[in-house]
Scaffold this active site. Sequence first.
Site, mmCIF file in Angstrom:
data_model
loop_
_atom_site.group_PDB
_atom_site.id
_atom_site.type_symbol
_atom_site.label_atom_id
_atom_site.label_comp_id
_atom_site.label_asym_id
_atom_site.label_seq_id
_atom_site.Cartn_x
_atom_site.Cartn_y
_atom_site.Cartn_z
ATOM 1 N N LYS A 45 0.812 -1.193 0.000
ATOM 2 C CA LYS A 45 0.000 0.000 0.000
ATOM 3 C C LYS A 45 0.857 1.259 0.000
ATOM 4 O O LYS A 45 0.364 2.360 -0.188
ATOM 5 C CB LYS A 45 -0.880 0.038 1.266
ATOM 6 C CG LYS A 45 -1.799 -1.136 1.431
ATOM 7 C CD LYS A 45 -2.430 -1.105 2.841
ATOM 8 C CE LYS A 45 -3.207 -2.388 3.044
ATOM 9 N NZ LYS A 45 -3.288 -2.740 4.443
ATOM 10 N N GLY A 46 2.159 1.086 0.243
ATOM 11 C CA GLY A 46 3.045 2.234 0.412
ATOM 12 C C GLY A 46 3.075 3.184 -0.764
ATOM 13 O O GLY A 46 3.337 4.372 -0.607
ATOM 14 N N GLU A 101 7.521 1.847 -6.597
ATOM 15 C CA GLU A 101 7.677 1.480 -5.185
ATOM 16 C C GLU A 101 7.896 2.730 -4.351
ATOM 17 O O GLU A 101 8.465 3.708 -4.840
ATOM 18 C CB GLU A 101 8.913 0.587 -5.025
ATOM 19 C CG GLU A 101 8.631 -0.899 -4.853
ATOM 20 C CD GLU A 101 8.139 -1.269 -3.457
ATOM 21 O OE1 GLU A 101 7.734 -0.370 -2.687
ATOM 22 O OE2 GLU A 101 8.165 -2.467 -3.140
ATOM 23 N N ASP A 105 14.625 -1.322 0.141
ATOM 24 C CA ASP A 105 15.467 -1.489 1.322
ATOM 25 C C ASP A 105 16.461 -2.619 1.022
ATOM 26 O O ASP A 105 17.469 -2.397 0.372
ATOM 27 C CB ASP A 105 14.532 -1.781 2.500
ATOM 28 C CG ASP A 105 15.228 -1.873 3.834
ATOM 29 O OD1 ASP A 105 16.381 -1.454 3.940
ATOM 30 O OD2 ASP A 105 14.614 -2.378 4.795
ATOM 31 N N LYS A 133 17.251 2.989 0.145
ATOM 32 C CA LYS A 133 18.062 2.826 1.360
ATOM 33 C C LYS A 133 19.199 1.880 0.999
ATOM 34 O O LYS A 133 19.164 0.694 1.319
ATOM 35 C CB LYS A 133 17.170 2.200 2.447
ATOM 36 C CG LYS A 133 17.447 2.637 3.855
ATOM 37 C CD LYS A 133 16.754 1.729 4.842
ATOM 38 C CE LYS A 133 15.419 2.242 5.290
ATOM 39 N NZ LYS A 133 14.840 1.398 6.364
ATOM 40 N N PHE A 154 14.641 3.942 10.064
ATOM 41 C CA PHE A 154 13.263 3.595 9.729
ATOM 42 C C PHE A 154 12.453 4.873 9.531
ATOM 43 O O PHE A 154 12.340 5.695 10.436
ATOM 44 C CB PHE A 154 12.629 2.716 10.808
ATOM 45 C CG PHE A 154 11.412 2.011 10.297
ATOM 46 C CD1 PHE A 154 11.525 0.802 9.606
ATOM 47 C CD2 PHE A 154 10.144 2.567 10.455
ATOM 48 C CE1 PHE A 154 10.405 0.168 9.091
ATOM 49 C CE2 PHE A 154 9.027 1.936 9.943
ATOM 50 C CZ PHE A 154 9.153 0.732 9.260
ATOM 51 N N ARG A 167 0.895 6.545 7.666
ATOM 52 C CA ARG A 167 0.848 6.683 6.200
ATOM 53 C C ARG A 167 0.330 8.048 5.778
ATOM 54 O O ARG A 167 0.667 8.547 4.717
ATOM 55 C CB ARG A 167 -0.081 5.618 5.591
ATOM 56 C CG ARG A 167 0.416 4.206 5.723
ATOM 57 C CD ARG A 167 -0.471 3.293 4.863
ATOM 58 N NE ARG A 167 -0.419 1.908 5.272
ATOM 59 C CZ ARG A 167 0.520 1.052 4.910
ATOM 60 N NH1 ARG A 167 1.507 1.454 4.141
ATOM 61 N NH2 ARG A 167 0.474 -0.192 5.321
HETATM 62 P P1 IMP Z 1 12.787 -4.750 1.027
HETATM 63 O O1 IMP Z 1 13.671 -4.984 2.214
HETATM 64 O O2 IMP Z 1 13.473 -3.937 -0.039
HETATM 65 O O3 IMP Z 1 12.220 -6.030 0.514
HETATM 66 O O4 IMP Z 1 11.595 -3.843 1.547
HETATM 67 C C1 IMP Z 1 10.425 -4.423 1.989
HETATM 68 C C2 IMP Z 1 9.434 -3.439 2.462
HETATM 69 O O5 IMP Z 1 9.796 -3.053 3.770
HETATM 70 C C3 IMP Z 1 9.302 -2.143 1.728
HETATM 71 O O6 IMP Z 1 8.556 -2.220 0.553
HETATM 72 C C4 IMP Z 1 8.596 -1.339 2.796
HETATM 73 O O7 IMP Z 1 7.250 -1.711 2.831
HETATM 74 C C5 IMP Z 1 9.235 -1.826 4.051
HETATM 75 N N1 IMP Z 1 10.257 -0.899 4.539
HETATM 76 C C6 IMP Z 1 11.587 -0.987 4.419
HETATM 77 N N2 IMP Z 1 12.194 0.041 5.011
HETATM 78 C C7 IMP Z 1 11.195 0.821 5.520
HETATM 79 C C8 IMP Z 1 11.179 2.068 6.257
HETATM 80 O O8 IMP Z 1 12.195 2.702 6.561
HETATM 81 N N3 IMP Z 1 9.940 2.524 6.586
HETATM 82 C C9 IMP Z 1 8.783 1.896 6.266
HETATM 83 N N4 IMP Z 1 8.757 0.738 5.593
HETATM 84 C C10 IMP Z 1 9.963 0.213 5.218
HETATM 85 MG MG MG Z 2 5.122 -1.449 6.100
#
Ligand code: IMP
Ligand code: MG
Length: 202
Positions: A45-46, A101, A105, A133, A154, A167
């Site tokens: 949903k982000g 996206e 992360d 990130k 975060f 959000r």
């Molecule tokens: P991934 O680690 O790239 O697979 O990220 C997975 C998901 O973690 C992202 O799409 C976000 O939903 C969430 N996420 C990662 N870092 C943050 C943050 O700093 N704040 C909020 N959600 C995060």
């Molecule tokens: Mg989340």
Amino acid sequence: MDRLDRDIVKVLFTQEVIKDRIAEMGKEISDAYADSVPLLVGVLKGCALFMSDLIQQISIPLEIDFMAVLSYEGRKQSNGTTRFLKDLDFVIEGRDVLLVEAIVDTGMTVGYIIRNLQARQPRSIRLCTLLDKPARRIIELPIDFRGFDIPDRFVVGYGLDFNQLYRNLPYIGILKDDVIGLNRQRKKNGEKKQKIQFYPLT
Ligand code: IMP
Ligand code: MG
């Protein structure tokens, strides 16, 4: 927004800064797809706020679709697979797909989605993220359109959540450490354990 603002230790990007950067990204995307009608695929949903503002800054014809997957967030280890909670409405074979996206992360979520979408034989697939990130990256991904690099903290707001909250903040900020530690604290106090292992990607 007092009840939300007080949990933020630092504002990284104000509403105005976000708006200006998205206008630039919209121009870049309009140029890149000048001869095409791309399908923008938002990861729920982000992406909701970003997608909404971004498409208004793109001046070429486009279509939108959305998908939702189980996130890796909160999981210590992963085998690099996840599960779709909501698949696309459209067939993407032969289409120019732009994945949208809010944040990349570790890269595992988007890496999985790209592998899955590639198997459907789109003409092209590119990646657009508002936030990157890089410090935590595990899966190397080419990011074609990037809003901002952020430190390994975060962040919440502008679509991004912590436990589904924040959000609706119109800016992006770093959440206070004691707010993130809330779950641990609750567990210590013997309160009902919060489900943090899996929840829909945001
Ligand atoms: P991934 O680690 O790239 O697979 O990220 C997975 C998901 O973690 C992202 O799409 C976000 O939903 C969430 N996420 C990662 N870092 C943050 C943050 O700093 N704040 C909020 N959600 C995060
Ligand atoms: Mg989340």
